[in-house]
Design an enzyme around this catalytic site. Structure first.
Site, short mmCIF file in Angstrom:
data_model
loop_
_atom_site.label_atom_id
_atom_site.label_comp_id
_atom_site.label_asym_id
_atom_site.label_seq_id
_atom_site.Cartn_x
_atom_site.Cartn_y
_atom_site.Cartn_z
N PRO A 98 41.25 47.21 47.19
CA PRO A 98 41.19 45.76 47.06
C PRO A 98 42.41 45.12 47.72
O PRO A 98 43.54 45.48 47.42
CB PRO A 98 41.23 45.53 45.56
CG PRO A 98 41.96 46.72 45.01
CD PRO A 98 41.57 47.86 45.91
N SER A 130 38.81 42.46 45.58
CA SER A 130 39.94 41.96 44.80
C SER A 130 39.52 40.80 43.90
O SER A 130 38.66 40.00 44.27
CB SER A 130 41.04 41.47 45.75
OG SER A 130 42.00 40.72 45.04
N GLN A 148 38.00 44.92 41.50
CA GLN A 148 39.38 45.03 41.02
C GLN A 148 39.68 43.88 40.09
O GLN A 148 39.45 42.72 40.40
CB GLN A 148 40.35 45.02 42.22
CG GLN A 148 41.83 45.08 41.81
CD GLN A 148 42.40 43.69 41.60
OE1 GLN A 148 41.99 42.74 42.25
NE2 GLN A 148 43.33 43.56 40.66
N TYR A 190 42.32 41.64 37.73
CA TYR A 190 43.61 41.20 37.18
C TYR A 190 43.30 40.54 35.85
O TYR A 190 42.40 39.69 35.78
CB TYR A 190 44.28 40.18 38.09
CG TYR A 190 45.01 40.80 39.27
CD1 TYR A 190 46.00 41.76 39.08
CD2 TYR A 190 44.71 40.39 40.57
CE1 TYR A 190 46.67 42.31 40.16
CE2 TYR A 190 45.40 40.95 41.65
CZ TYR A 190 46.37 41.90 41.43
OH TYR A 190 47.04 42.45 42.50
N THR A 235 43.98 46.78 37.57
CA THR A 235 45.33 46.89 38.15
C THR A 235 46.37 46.71 37.05
O THR A 235 46.40 45.69 36.37
CB THR A 235 45.52 45.83 39.24
OG1 THR A 235 44.53 46.06 40.24
CG2 THR A 235 46.91 45.93 39.87
N LYS A 266 44.33 51.55 37.85
CA LYS A 266 44.95 51.52 39.20
C LYS A 266 46.44 51.21 39.07
O LYS A 266 46.81 50.11 38.64
CB LYS A 266 44.27 50.44 40.04
CG LYS A 266 44.89 50.22 41.43
CD LYS A 266 44.04 49.29 42.29
CE LYS A 266 44.57 49.13 43.70
NZ LYS A 266 45.72 48.26 43.82
N HIS A 316 50.71 50.01 44.65
CA HIS A 316 50.33 48.68 45.10
C HIS A 316 50.80 48.45 46.55
O HIS A 316 51.27 47.36 46.90
CB HIS A 316 50.94 47.62 44.16
CG HIS A 316 50.10 46.38 44.03
ND1 HIS A 316 49.50 45.98 42.87
CD2 HIS A 316 49.77 45.42 44.93
CE1 HIS A 316 48.84 44.85 43.04
NE2 HIS A 316 48.99 44.49 44.30
N ARG A 375 46.08 48.00 53.91
CA ARG A 375 46.46 47.23 55.10
C ARG A 375 45.62 47.52 56.33
O ARG A 375 45.34 46.58 57.10
CB ARG A 375 47.93 47.46 55.41
CG ARG A 375 48.85 46.80 54.39
CD ARG A 375 50.30 47.04 54.73
NE ARG A 375 51.20 46.55 53.68
CZ ARG A 375 51.50 47.20 52.58
NH1 ARG A 375 50.98 48.40 52.35
NH2 ARG A 375 52.31 46.68 51.69
C1 LIG Z 1 47.67 42.26 51.59
C2 LIG Z 1 47.44 43.07 50.36
C3 LIG Z 1 46.80 42.51 49.28
C4 LIG Z 1 46.56 43.26 48.14
N1 LIG Z 1 45.90 42.69 47.12
C5 LIG Z 1 45.63 43.44 46.03
C6 LIG Z 1 44.89 42.91 44.97
O1 LIG Z 1 44.46 41.77 45.02
N2 LIG Z 1 44.68 43.67 43.88
C7 LIG Z 1 45.15 44.94 43.81
O2 LIG Z 1 44.94 45.61 42.81
N3 LIG Z 1 45.83 45.48 44.82
C8 LIG Z 1 46.08 44.76 45.92
N4 LIG Z 1 46.77 45.33 46.94
C9 LIG Z 1 47.13 46.74 46.86
C10 LIG Z 1 46.03 47.59 47.47
O3 LIG Z 1 44.92 47.62 46.63
C11 LIG Z 1 46.48 49.02 47.68
O4 LIG Z 1 47.04 49.52 46.50
C12 LIG Z 1 47.50 49.19 48.82
O5 LIG Z 1 47.26 48.26 49.83
C13 LIG Z 1 47.41 50.56 49.39
O6 LIG Z 1 48.40 50.77 50.34
P1 LIG Z 1 48.18 50.62 51.92
O7 LIG Z 1 48.15 49.16 52.22
O8 LIG Z 1 49.41 51.28 52.48
O9 LIG Z 1 46.92 51.33 52.30
C14 LIG Z 1 47.00 44.58 48.07
C15 LIG Z 1 47.66 45.13 49.15
C16 LIG Z 1 47.88 44.39 50.29
C17 LIG Z 1 48.58 45.05 51.44
#
Ligand SMILES: Cc1cc2nc3c(=O)[nH]c(=O)nc-3n(C[C@H](O)[C@H](O)[C@H](O)COP(=O)(O)O)c2cc1C
Ligand SMILES: Cc1cc2nc3c(=O)[nH]c(=O)nc-3n(C[C@H](O)[C@H](O)[C@H](O)COP(=O)(O)O)c2cc1C
Ligand SMILES: Cc1cc2nc3c(=O)[nH]c(=O)nc-3n(C[C@H](O)[C@H](O)[C@H](O)COP(=O)(O)O)c2cc1C
Ligand SMILES: Cc1cc2nc3c(=O)[nH]c(=O)nc-3n(C[C@H](O)[C@H](O)[C@H](O)COP(=O)(O)O)c2cc1C
Lengths: 367, 367, 367, 367
Positions: free
Chosen positions: D77, D106, D127, D129, D155, D230, D254, D309
């Site tokens: 997400p 998300s 996901q 919150y 999360t 998570k 995260h 990402r």
């Molecule tokens: C731009 C961005 C937004 C994210 N938004 C959420 C989110 O809304 N909820 C959540 O649980 N994790 C969020 N995450 C964390 C991701 O779910 C995930 O744990 C993380 O991006 C994994 O690492 P990576 O970007 O290196 O693949 C976000 C990450 C990024 C980079």
């Protein structure tokens, strides 16, 4: 400016060669981590030199599969050498002979086994890729045998080609004026252009992904030549290789061109050596650029090493003379390393002459 | 700009000296890995300073082979110092005397043993390279003895010269206006130009590659001077040195100029110290640039250290005054290190005052 | 551009301050290895955060020597703050009070103990340098006591000043318009220019190199204030400190300004904590720049930390507001770290919330 | 120029996107140490590839919570995807479906659960919150359930938002033309501008800091959907998660956006896997950019991985086609890794196929 070490040929080749060709020769797979590591790992192995030994006579000769050579430094198979220099594999063969050492000819050479044989006497091995079409394989092995090649180096790390990203970006393919000479007339001598690496497509189309240990046994039914298994990285596979009848093992990661993040070959060597328990000889290739590297491999149990890129880079720079110079420089450096370590013959090179990070307790602590 | 540490003389020397000369002084062998490591390894040894000890009086004096000196910091033999400055070895000898410490004169000095002796009183050692022509060696040792030199530092790590690539590229040779003064009139005082390093050719032609432990015994038959074996890097050889009658050992890798990828001397020191079991003193040279380095070597069991390049670089920059300043700065820094560690005399410097990566369990865990 | 972390004030101070002043504040000793390491060592300590704990209320308050403060983040003594900003120690004192935490005033402050006391209420400690002239010391301690200071932080790592090379090059001295206010009228308030660092000469002339553990006992005869021994780096000295009657220990390497190549304070902390066995509190200073650093120190057993350079840099940039902002940012970051680690009070911060390189077996392996 | 790996989309996104948006996507918390480490830690895990296995057929399919997918590579997400591309979550949903894998939506999506469901069939997780207002949570979970989402990824590492300094400097907020669509009409769909990060303020205002394990149980009373926890990084919490009824665990930091200096997820994975003893599946996200990374996670016991990402960056660059390409490249690389390691199905991927720094004795020594 004078060439004082093997690595300097890299920069010269980069200047001289078309980008597509240089990149093909130089690249490793994906992040090229293992490519760097093949070099870096040597730097983490240190010497324990012994002093006040009469080193006025240094004997570097050795015997590989029964063949006497002048030094434990041999030529690895590298494909398509005519892209580097018009003399291609001819030049390499002559330089290896002149140095009194073994050349391994690639299946994908731009000169055939017969052509290379025609350059004159010399001990040569033939590197084999197993094609889906086993008739092709059988004929090729027979031709190599007839042409006087002394062993088969069976490459086992290439069921598919590794991702070499610059080859994909460059749409690498064999230039149209060249042919994979061993397959001329077989429809397999040319490489089509592809949407990515032409060589990757060629491999996907022709090379046999089902290749397995039973094929090592099949190979022994079609040739008497000893078989070196090229591409072993674990003790487990070393033990199987012995059972499968291999005459020797080459610890290799294909010059870091297949699977990225495998260990440097010099880091994997000792595990393989221990597993073989001296039953068959173990060789190494990957990142050898200095006489000190050769010594380290031998101290860890290798019976000899092979060099890949130094040959194509020096070929690109100066043709046969370049390859001769590379072999001479490594020979000189290795001899000097032996002298400065207090070793007069290969037999005197021992595990105690080096220390590695994984020694526990460190030799220095064994007092 | 004011000089505040020893290392700053390097850059000044680089500016002042002809490239060929600077490169000769500065270079290490091949990849120069050990050259860097000689410095880096010091940075991995940390202090465990003790506090609230009256450090109003710090005694740095010590005794080396029976000779009292003002501090455990001595001058290593470095060849051909007149290339750095017209006063060459004269300046170095005077600076060492003024500092109350020992100078070691190189066999390959551009000033003779007699000339150096003529500069005035001072405790001096003579570094010996063993020539094929043993008459030359015998005469030289006798002359050194007569000139009042107090010990022979027998260099054992140079049966052949290490590959210093810039010397090869520069076609290094002794400038024609200079002579290896100890060999003047012996046909050995000049160095021919060669296709590579002139010094490497000179060594190949003149130095005895058969040199072995029995020659250490032979040497004792021609001189009463105590013999320091310079170039030991293993415990095994330390034990043999004792049996062969050595009066002391210098743990040295020749300033990283011989075999690349040997350990830093500070990393090899403790193994050698343990092997000697206190029977003969152990000294160290290689990469010492700070008073803290001196302290670390002593904490690991060295009886003193020698400096090489700092002498030639400061000589190039400011002649005798430069060498004096180098010795003074190291003295000041070492004294400060003792004070801030809570040590008032060399005897108080203990293994517990430092911690190394190879300590297990770490002193900090010994609670 | 908005300031978002403590470190950003460094660059601003560098722009604003005269080079001599900035260098004095920023420098470490000699190679500045420990200066880097004070930061780097924190980065090698990792968190093991716990989840799904109600962290809606975070209590950061703690008690130091019986005094309740709002957070375990305090102000270390740093000399001559009026070089940074005309308000100097006044600003720092006010910012610390506003943040509800302790300020330590340096012996070498450019404001006197009485002046600082006059800024209003606040818990303050006085850092003591012991002068050769013990009358001076006695009077100073009495004045601090009378001015309401609550403890003496006795600095024990400075029998001589460390070599800070830029101070030598800059011929650092206290600007003529400023005075070491605690010594005004005592002939000790001014600093002469010297051939090297004016401060080093001042220390050599005035500070008592004979200082020893018995002086800690003497100090207890002249004051009732609790004594913190500032500058302990080993378990051995921690044990002696307890015997000598210390009320607490500050693990400090003087901001890496005294002996180079001592460990980072965060690396030495646990050894000291273990040696004290909880009998007296242990504090830490050196390289704390983040709330995560504060948490790590507490997890390793510290009762609180002090910050040095962040105060002088923020003072230079924005005066009292800058120091307030630094304390606020650290507070916010520390609170966030507690929340994201699942800790609601300082008591909940445990050794299991972090993992260090020297954990064996690693907590992650304890399953 | 052709895209040859996932990472290349980062630079393209950086060029295309407004700085505020790119920074929000790219940033990690504070010093971004863990952000680098999430990548670096993968590079310290090496392969032990097995050879001469028939790899003509590679099966990458797997089953996650009972749902069959084409490969163990899923979509994490990530909030507010319409900032990257007008198609936002629609494009991601379609690309994931086309690749036969799971997308996690998300809570803070700029498309609602219903809208994403409307893009067509596909296995999707939601996901969650947990807001202070539990009615909001209840309704949202019900809506996700109704819209066909198959699991809740709860999360747990965000009781407060991590300090992402560029978001503070940029005063990050959701652009006014966009809405957090799941909260439209609830007054929670818009994000106010704030003095620092608008998102941090939003979280501080709305998200429930009291969230604890008992809420995991409460959640099970309002939904039948399986719950993935998570944000687990320790074995201790893994064990509690099982007791609390979790259907699975996602080892996540995260994307290094919450607490800096937590370990890389790939370093924490094995501890969590061991603690679960196979009772519930363990997944991982964080820094996965290569097929080799996927293999390493599976070899350490993960049942699958998620990417964050790479999705938003490729979305920014090429919309749905970009996300498809990312999934395809990872699939191809992972298949190649399996082939070159001698693994034909996920079950064949074993701990022996890799070696880590924390292996003692190293597999290579197990002979
Ligand atoms: C731009 C961005 C937004 C994210 N938004 C959420 C989110 O809304 N909820 C959540 O649980 N994790 C969020 N995450 C964390 C991701 O779910 C995930 O744990 C993380 O991006 C994994 O690492 P990576 O970007 O290196 O693949 C976000 C990450 C990024 C980079
Ligand atoms: C340009 C190039 C072509 C190669 N071609 C072949 C080949 O056709 N067959 C083969 O078994 N190995 C091939 N290899 C791998 C080499 O045999 C050898 O394993 C590797 O080059 C050794 O590493 P080095 O280049 O660092 O010395 C090739 C390597 C390179 C660099
Ligand atoms: C320019 C130079 C010349 C040297 N000449 C000699 C020599 O003639 N004999 C010898 O035994 N060692 C010689 N050495 C080695 C030194 O005695 C010493 O081992 C080394 O310089 C110590 O390392 P350092 O330069 O890092 O202090 C030389 C070293 C240098 C740098
Ligand atoms: C500019 C400066 C002046 C200092 N002056 C004193 C001092 O007068 N007395 C003292 O005990 N420590 C002094 N220290 C050391 C600090 O009390 C403290 O130990 C150190 O600054 C902590 O490290 P940090 O700067 O990385 O936070 C000084 C440090 C600095 C940077």
């Amino acid at each position: 400016m004078e060439i004082t070490n093997v690595t300097e040929y890299d920069a010269i080749a980069k200047q001289k060669l078309p980008k597509m060709v240089y990149d093909y020769y130089a690249s490793g797979a994906e992040d090229q981590w293992t490519l760097q590591e093949n070099r870096n790992a040597f730097a983490r192995i240190l010497f324990r030199p012994r002093i006040l030994i009469d080193v006025s006579k240094i004997d570097m000769t050795t015997t590989v599969l029964g063949f006497k050579i002048s030094m434990p430094i041999m030529v690895a198979p590298t494909a398509m050498q005519k892209m580097a220099h018009p003399d291609g594999e001819y030049a390499t063969a002559r330089a290896a002979s002149a140095a009194g050492t073994i050349m391994t000819l690639s299946s994908w050479a731009t000169s055939s086994v017969e052509e290379v044989a025609s350059t004159g006497p010399g001990i040569r091995f033939f590197q084999l890729y197993v094609y889906k079409n086993r008739n092709v394989v059988e004929q090729l092995v027979r031709r190599a045998e007839r042409a006087g090649f002394k062993a088969i180096a069976l490459t086992v790390d290439t069921p598919r080609l590794g991702r070499r990203e610059s080859d994909i970006k460059n749409r690498f393919t064999l230039p149209p004026n060249l042919t994979l000479k061993n397959f001329e007339g077989l429809d397999l001598g040319k490489m089509d252009e592809a949407n990515d690496s032409g060589l990757a497509s060629y491999v996907a189309g022709q090379i046999d992904r089902t290749l397995s240990w039973k094929d090592v046994q099949w190979l022994q039914t079609i040739t008497k030549l000893p078989i070196l298994v090229k591409g072993v990285l674990t003790g487990e596979d070393a033990r199987i290789a012995i059972q499968a009848g291999a005459a020797g093992i080459i610890v290799s990661n294909h010059g870091a061109r297949q699977l990225d993040y495998v260990p440097a070959t010099i880091s994997a060597l000792e595990e393989v050596v221990k597993a073989t328990q001296g039953r068959i000889p173990v060789f190494l290739d990957g990142g050898v650029r200095r006489g000190t590297d050769v010594f380290k491999a031998l101290a860890l149990g290798a019976s000899g090493i092979f060099i890949g890129r130094p040959v194509v880079f020096s070929l690109a720079a100066e043709g046969e003379a370049g390859v001769r110079k590379v072999l001479q420089m490594l020979r000189d450096e290795f001899e000097l390393t032996m002298a400065l370590s207090g070793c007069r013959s290969l037999k005197e090179i021992s595990r105690n002459h080096i220390t590695t990070e994984w020694d526990t307790p460190r030799p220095s602590a064994r007092l």
